[in-house]
Scaffold this motif. Structure first.
Motif: not given
Length: 363
Positions: A100-101, A114-116, A122-128
């Motif tokens: 998930d992204e 920050l909350p994310w 859990a293997g989630v990608d944060i796209v900044r």
């Protein structure tokens, strides 16, 4: 001065001889706020626990007024401690899947980033997204959305550039990939019209443009969000299988103030308030042009904050403006001004004169 402006001027007795342009930091309270807060304590002093029916009236009043203001059903509106709590509740109530992204703006206010971070475990990608210019913020978020996107989390109005995003445009893009749009609305609610037609989660503290003090935030969880999320906090207010995110008693003294303030603002007329904020922000742009100072904020994507281009040492400039009885903000290395409806054109002229004098003075 017209009748409306004269009435407002009487209601806001800011320090005589001063100009206040920091509503994006904390809005001025109207005179009835102190009495509203005191009424809660008078009720409890007189009746103790038997005052409960009294303290639930402003809760219902504030909910009804906030729902009308935002154009959402009353059942979508709850009250929390602050904007950060609303965003954190959403961030920790998602059942994530690896791959998930989450799309955020890298330079956004911390409560939108920050909350994310817990989701990464859990293997989630944060796209900044790194915005290349204030005018590109919205488009770059849109370009970052993919079929893997589960959440887009943004500020409606960026606190340090004053840039306002089109929530309908972003929300429609989220619906196209079945993502949720989570919005920090603290720098918009009370300054500009807010349309939540395509917003799923919305949080806004009330101490800025709604002028109602710290400790209370409007939290909106639309039906689509309630269907997709499982509340992370459970208590006596929302035992399972409730889909409500409100889990405990709200800040009742704060709601006495919020209800009274919203009643006051309703009486002034929201269209009048929005028009005055827009007018005054426009006058700030014009005044800056007149003294040869640029702005970072896009004129066509503005709310109530105007961020100035390089003025040198912004902290020193803000201090020198204070010496000239003009209160402006120094945030993130930028000088910010944020007039509200209680300001006047004369205030903007005073600010421009003080800024010109400050910049002309060797430091």
């Amino acid at each position: 001065m017209d009748t409306w402006s004269a009435s407002v001027a009487r209601d806001f007795a800011y320090r005589e001889g001063w100009v206040y342009l920091q509503s994006a930091g904390a809005g001025l309270a109207f005179p009835g706020a102190a009495d509203a807060a005191g009424q809660y304590y008078r009720d409890v002093a007189l009746l103790g626990c038997d005052a409960q029916p009294r303290w639930h009236r402003p809760l219902q009043g504030a909910r009804q007024r906030a729902a009308r203001l935002l154009g959402v059903p009353e059942e979508d509106v709850e009250f929390f401690r602050n904007t950060s709590e609303v965003i954190n509740l959403a961030a920790n109530s998602v059942a994530w899947h690896r791959g998930d992204e989450i799309v955020v703006l890298a330079d956004d206010y911390p409560c939108n980033v920050l909350p994310w971070s817990n989701a990464e475990a859990a293997g989630v990608d944060i796209v900044r997204v790194q915005p290349t210019a204030p005018s590109r913020r919205e488009q770059q978020v849109l370009e970052a959305i993919t079929p893997r996107t589960r959440i887009v989390s943004v500020s409606h109005v960026h606190p340090w550039t004053g840039t306002m995003l089109d929530l309908n445009r972003l929300g429609r893009a989220c619906r196209d990939v079945d993502a949720l749009l989570v919005v920090d609305g603290i720098q918009a609610l009370g300054a500009v019209p807010v349309d939540l037609s395509y917003v799923d989660v919305y949080g806004a503290g009330v101490f800025k443009w709604l002028m109602s003090g710290f400790g209370t935030a409007v939290g909106v969880f639309r039906e689509r969000a309630r269907e997709a999320l499982t509340p992370i906090f459970r208590s006596y207010v929302n035992p399972a299988p409730s889909t409500s995110f409100n889990y405990a008693a709200p800040n009742f003294p704060g709601l006495y103030v919020l209800d009274a303030t919203l009643e006051y603002l309703d009486g002034l007329g929201w269209s009048n308030i929005y028009a005055r904020v827009d007018q005054l922000a426009g006058e700030v742009f014009t005044a800056l042009e007149g003294i040869g100072v640029g702005s970072i904020t896009p004129r066509d994507a503005r709310a109530g904050i105007v961020a100035l281009e390089d003025v040198g040492d912004s902290a020193a400039v803000a201090r020198e403006l204070q010496q000239r009885k003009v209160s402006a903000s120094d945030k993130a290395g930028r000088l910010l001004v944020s007039p509200h409806f209680y300001n006047t054109s004369e205030d903007i002229a005073r600010f421009a004169e003080a800024l010109a004098d400050t910049l002309a003075t060797p430091r």
